[in-house]
Design a protein around this motif. Sequence first.
Motif: not given
Length: 181
Positions: A86-93, A170-172
């Motif tokens: 995960l990227h530190p700024d990841v967003t999950s919707v 990384l997952v953004l």
Amino acid sequence: MRPPASARPAGRLGRTIALVGLTAGLLAVAPAAVSAAVPGPTDTTTDDTTTGDAAARGCARAFDRAVQAYVETTARRDLDGFAALLHPDVTSVFASDGEVLDGKRATVDWLRGFFADDSWTQSFSVAKQTVVGCRTGFVLFDSVYAVPATGTRVPLLIGVSYTYQHGRWLVLQNQDSVGRI
């Protein structure tokens, strides 16, 4: 990653089921239940003009490994391994109710509870995969979230956007919707 409200039971189990996502998606399933996350020759788009052919091909191979790690860490319910993607700024919707998790901490906190529940399984099959040099990548999974004990089976589409930073994919963003399987 989250089934529609009509398919979700109430209470704590309902919250766990509703939070299908990260894998968010997101699984203690037998390896055979997880579809290969390596696309076929017609499923991947690669832009080799961005950083040179050799570098772009290397990044595309690294992207394939990152996608596979997403599937495998979910299947094992490996919180630390998944968090490393995960990227530190990841967003999950979560499309079923619009809940948004902002940042790695919120996502890992959610995953802790989700991975602790061993009542569900989830499959992943790559529907589309695109890599743009060593900059961005995207994978769209056809997925089925299931709770065998209750007979719950929810088809999902899970879109995962990646960014390439410091030599790693990384997952953004991770976003789900009720899908097409």
